[in-house]
Write an enzyme that holds these catalytic residues in place. Structure first.
Site, PDB file in Angstrom:
ATOM      1  N   ASP A   1       5.614   0.891   1.987  1.00  0.00           N
ATOM      2  CA  ASP A   1       6.456   1.979   1.487  1.00  0.00           C
ATOM      3  C   ASP A   1       5.699   3.103   0.783  1.00  0.00           C
ATOM      4  O   ASP A   1       6.221   4.202   0.638  1.00  0.00           O
ATOM      5  CB  ASP A   1       7.500   1.423   0.508  1.00  0.00           C
ATOM      6  CG  ASP A   1       8.596   0.647   1.211  1.00  0.00           C
ATOM      7  OD1 ASP A   1       8.551   0.549   2.442  1.00  0.00           O
ATOM      8  OD2 ASP A   1       9.492   0.133   0.509  1.00  0.00           O
TER       9      ASP A   1
ATOM     10  N   GLU B   1      12.704  17.343  14.369  1.00  0.00           N
ATOM     11  CA  GLU B   1      13.475  18.564  14.035  1.00  0.00           C
ATOM     12  C   GLU B   1      13.946  18.506  12.580  1.00  0.00           C
ATOM     13  O   GLU B   1      13.987  19.513  11.887  1.00  0.00           O
ATOM     14  CB  GLU B   1      14.715  18.679  14.937  1.00  0.00           C
ATOM     15  CG  GLU B   1      14.495  19.433  16.221  1.00  0.00           C
ATOM     16  CD  GLU B   1      13.516  18.733  17.141  1.00  0.00           C
ATOM     17  OE1 GLU B   1      13.562  17.489  17.221  1.00  0.00           O
ATOM     18  OE2 GLU B   1      12.689  19.427  17.756  1.00  0.00           O
TER      19      GLU B   1
ATOM     20  N   LYS C   1      21.624   9.105  20.407  1.00  0.00           N
ATOM     21  CA  LYS C   1      21.309   7.677  20.299  1.00  0.00           C
ATOM     22  C   LYS C   1      20.637   7.406  18.952  1.00  0.00           C
ATOM     23  O   LYS C   1      20.034   8.322  18.360  1.00  0.00           O
ATOM     24  CB  LYS C   1      20.327   7.260  21.403  1.00  0.00           C
ATOM     25  CG  LYS C   1      20.825   7.524  22.802  1.00  0.00           C
ATOM     26  CD  LYS C   1      21.699   6.375  23.271  1.00  0.00           C
ATOM     27  CE  LYS C   1      22.205   6.635  24.683  1.00  0.00           C
ATOM     28  NZ  LYS C   1      23.258   5.715  25.073  1.00  0.00           N
TER      29      LYS C   1
HETATM   30  N1  LIG Z   1      11.073  -7.587 -13.239  1.00  0.00           N
HETATM   31  C1  LIG Z   1      10.357  -8.599 -12.716  1.00  0.00           C
HETATM   32  N2  LIG Z   1       9.860  -9.563 -13.521  1.00  0.00           N
HETATM   33  C2  LIG Z   1       9.140 -10.582 -13.005  1.00  0.00           C
HETATM   34  N3  LIG Z   1       8.870 -10.722 -11.700  1.00  0.00           N
HETATM   35  C3  LIG Z   1       9.334  -9.806 -10.859  1.00  0.00           C
HETATM   36  C4  LIG Z   1      10.095  -8.682 -11.316  1.00  0.00           C
HETATM   37  N4  LIG Z   1      10.432  -7.923 -10.246  1.00  0.00           N
HETATM   38  C5  LIG Z   1       9.913  -8.551  -9.184  1.00  0.00           C
HETATM   39  N5  LIG Z   1       9.244  -9.671  -9.536  1.00  0.00           N
HETATM   40  C6  LIG Z   1       8.612 -10.658  -8.655  1.00  0.00           C
HETATM   41  O1  LIG Z   1       7.927  -9.994  -7.582  1.00  0.00           O
HETATM   42  C7  LIG Z   1       8.549 -10.367  -6.331  1.00  0.00           C
HETATM   43  C8  LIG Z   1       8.460  -9.216  -5.374  1.00  0.00           C
HETATM   44  O2  LIG Z   1       9.164  -8.105  -5.885  1.00  0.00           O
HETATM   45  P1  LIG Z   1       9.945  -7.107  -4.892  1.00  0.00           P
HETATM   46  O3  LIG Z   1      10.887  -7.880  -4.053  1.00  0.00           O
HETATM   47  O4  LIG Z   1      10.500  -6.020  -5.736  1.00  0.00           O
HETATM   48  O5  LIG Z   1       8.821  -6.594  -3.903  1.00  0.00           O
HETATM   49  P2  LIG Z   1       7.598  -5.615  -4.152  1.00  0.00           P
HETATM   50  O6  LIG Z   1       6.474  -6.353  -4.793  1.00  0.00           O
HETATM   51  O7  LIG Z   1       8.069  -4.385  -4.870  1.00  0.00           O
HETATM   52  O8  LIG Z   1       7.155  -5.297  -2.658  1.00  0.00           O
HETATM   53  P3  LIG Z   1       7.936  -4.431  -1.546  1.00  0.00           P
HETATM   54  O9  LIG Z   1       8.903  -3.531  -2.242  1.00  0.00           O
HETATM   55  O10 LIG Z   1       6.882  -3.722  -0.830  1.00  0.00           O
HETATM   56  O11 LIG Z   1       8.599  -5.436  -0.655  1.00  0.00           O
HETATM   57  C9  LIG Z   1       9.948 -10.786  -6.708  1.00  0.00           C
HETATM   58  O12 LIG Z   1      10.549 -11.601  -5.750  1.00  0.00           O
HETATM   59  C10 LIG Z   1       9.696 -11.531  -8.025  1.00  0.00           C
HETATM   60  O13 LIG Z   1       9.210 -12.812  -7.771  1.00  0.00           O
HETATM   61  O1  LIG Z   2      11.682  -8.102   4.296  1.00  0.00           O
HETATM   62  P1  LIG Z   2      12.957  -7.618   3.756  1.00  0.00           P
HETATM   63  O2  LIG Z   2      13.418  -8.443   2.612  1.00  0.00           O
HETATM   64  O3  LIG Z   2      13.969  -7.375   4.818  1.00  0.00           O
HETATM   65  O4  LIG Z   2      12.648  -6.220   3.071  1.00  0.00           O
HETATM   66  C1  LIG Z   2      12.757  -4.978   3.674  1.00  0.00           C
HETATM   67  C2  LIG Z   2      12.227  -3.951   2.713  1.00  0.00           C
HETATM   68  O5  LIG Z   2      10.858  -4.205   2.491  1.00  0.00           O
HETATM   69  C3  LIG Z   2      10.102  -3.059   2.817  1.00  0.00           C
HETATM   70  O6  LIG Z   2       9.643  -3.239   4.131  1.00  0.00           O
HETATM   71  C4  LIG Z   2       8.885  -2.943   1.949  1.00  0.00           C
HETATM   72  O7  LIG Z   2       9.265  -2.801   0.633  1.00  0.00           O
HETATM   73  C5  LIG Z   2      11.085  -1.911   2.703  1.00  0.00           C
HETATM   74  O8  LIG Z   2      10.688  -0.772   3.419  1.00  0.00           O
HETATM   75  C6  LIG Z   2      12.340  -2.550   3.228  1.00  0.00           C
HETATM   76  O9  LIG Z   2      13.466  -1.930   2.673  1.00  0.00           O
END
Ligand SMILES: Nc1ncnc2c1ncn2[C@@H]1O[C@H](COP(=O)(O)OP(=O)(O)OP(=O)(O)O)[C@@H](O)[C@H]1O
Ligand SMILES: O=P(O)(O)OC[C@H]1O[C@](O)(CO)[C@@H](O)[C@@H]1O
Ligand SMILES: [Mg+2]
Length: 324
Positions: free
Chosen positions: A127, A187, A248
């Site tokens: 992302d 576009e 589409k």
């Molecule tokens: N506020 C928080 N406190 C503690 N652990 C957290 C918190 N937020 C997220 N985590 C931990 O990190 C994991 C991954 O967080 P999240 O699902 O937000 O993905 P991300 O690391 O932001 O990656 P992406 O958005 O790219 O998928 C969560 O499942 C949880 O285990």
């Molecule tokens: O793997 P999941 O839980 O479907 O998550 C999808 C999300 O994870 C990402 O691929 C990375 O944060 C986002 O772009 C998307 O919204």
């Protein structure tokens, strides 16, 4: 510190394996014992540690996904979950943890460091939405995947005089949409960081057809609608109903998360992985590695989080002016 561990967390991203390889090899090079944690924070809470050697990361530099597996683990978000993870780290005698993941994963790492345990973050998410760095591992590959897909759709769109709405990933951020839209000559690009109006999108499609264009491409970030996947279908329906154009919709979805990392993602993952180990060895904690103005940097999780992730809107306006 003799023993360190590495985990991947959140959505996987191309280049995570390259980063794991760099952490393991740099750690061993520095004389450390390196452990992999299976399944992100879930594995950390369960004590799912695997001893890594040079051969453990053989033949993964070019592979998508993550050999350590990744999870989203809600139990780790609460203090009890973090205490359980800290107990497992203590039991194994591990003195530092490298977390490869997104902003949520860094929040988890930050909490461990608040409890006194050294952690270092490596930004890994397609992302590109992490504050404190201009780039995250996997973004480059995901954009290239999206561009390649849109190029293919353009071929068939032109042959059939069709309008295509293409929805790309980016839960809260329009980076993939902006880059893919610009590079594929869309576009219109619909992103959360800029106002969007379907009437404007329709006007631009009509203008294109009046000038003899045989197709229209509209790229939509899922984050433009609060991360709600599938809104592209609604936009396609509105365009079809209001214009009568053969419209589409394609949702690129998880296709964008897989595949062999690009050379750029491999280069950055290798450098970031090694830097994370060096920082731990130097006694740093609670910091993330990042890229700012082309240079590797590190900043505290708290400091980085204050620096809200932004998008370069001049690219958005340029893309609009180049696709009139
Ligand atoms: N506020 C928080 N406190 C503690 N652990 C957290 C918190 N937020 C997220 N985590 C931990 O990190 C994991 C991954 O967080 P999240 O699902 O937000 O993905 P991300 O690391 O932001 O990656 P992406 O958005 O790219 O998928 C969560 O499942 C949880 O285990
Ligand atoms: O793997 P999941 O839980 O479907 O998550 C999808 C999300 O994870 C990402 O691929 C990375 O944060 C986002 O772009 C998307 O919204
Ligand atoms: Mg995230």
């Amino acid at each position: 510190m003799n023993k360190i561990a590495v985990l991947t967390s959140g959505g996987d991203a191309p280049g995570m394996n390259t980063a794991i390889r760099a952490v393991v090899r740099r750690g061993i090079f520095k004389g450390l014992d390196v452990f992999g944690v299976q399944n992100g924070y879930k594995g950390l809470m369960d004590g799912d540690f695997v001893s890594m050697n040079l051969g453990s990361v053989r033949d993964i530099i070019h592979r998508g996904g993550t050999i350590l597996q990744s999870t989203r683990c809600s139990e780790f978000k609460i203090a009890e979950g973090q205490q359980q993870a800290l107990a497992q780290l203590k039991k194994e005698g591990i003195g530092g943890l490298i977390v490869i993941g997104g902003n949520g994963s860094f929040e988890g790492a930050r909490k461990l460091t608040v409890e006194g345990f050294p952690t270092i973050g490596i930004p890994g998410t397609i992302d590109n939405d992490i504050a404190g760095t201009d780039y995250t591992i996997g973004f480059d590959t995901a954009v290239n995947t999206a561009v390649e897909a849109i190029d293919k759709i353009r071929d068939t769109a032109a042959s059939h005089e069709r309008t295509y709405v293409i929805e790309v990933m980016g839960r809260d951020a329009g980076d993939i949409a902006l880059w893919a839209g610009m590079c594929a000559g869309a576009e219109s690009i619909i992103i959360p960081e800029a106002d969007h109006d379907v009437e404007d999108v329709i006007d631009r499609i009509k203008q294109g057809y009046q000038r003899g264009k045989t197709h229209s491409i509209i790229v939509v970030a899922e984050g433009a609608f609060n991360g709600s996947v599938g809104k592209g279908i609604e936009i396609g329906r509105v365009i079809r109903e209001k214009t009568g154009f053969d419209t589409k919709v394609t949702i690129l979805g998880h296709l964008q998360r897989g595949g062999s990392p690009s050379a750029y993602d491999r280069m950055m993952s290798s450098q970031m992985g090694a830097k994370a180990v060096d920082l731990l060895v130097e006694g740093e904690k609670g910091v993330m590695v990042g890229l700012k103005n082309g240079k590797l940097i590190h900043s505290s999780f708290g400091e980085a989080a204050k620096d809200k992730h932004t998008i370069d809107l001049s690219i958005y306006h340029l893309a609009r002016s180049l696709s009139i």
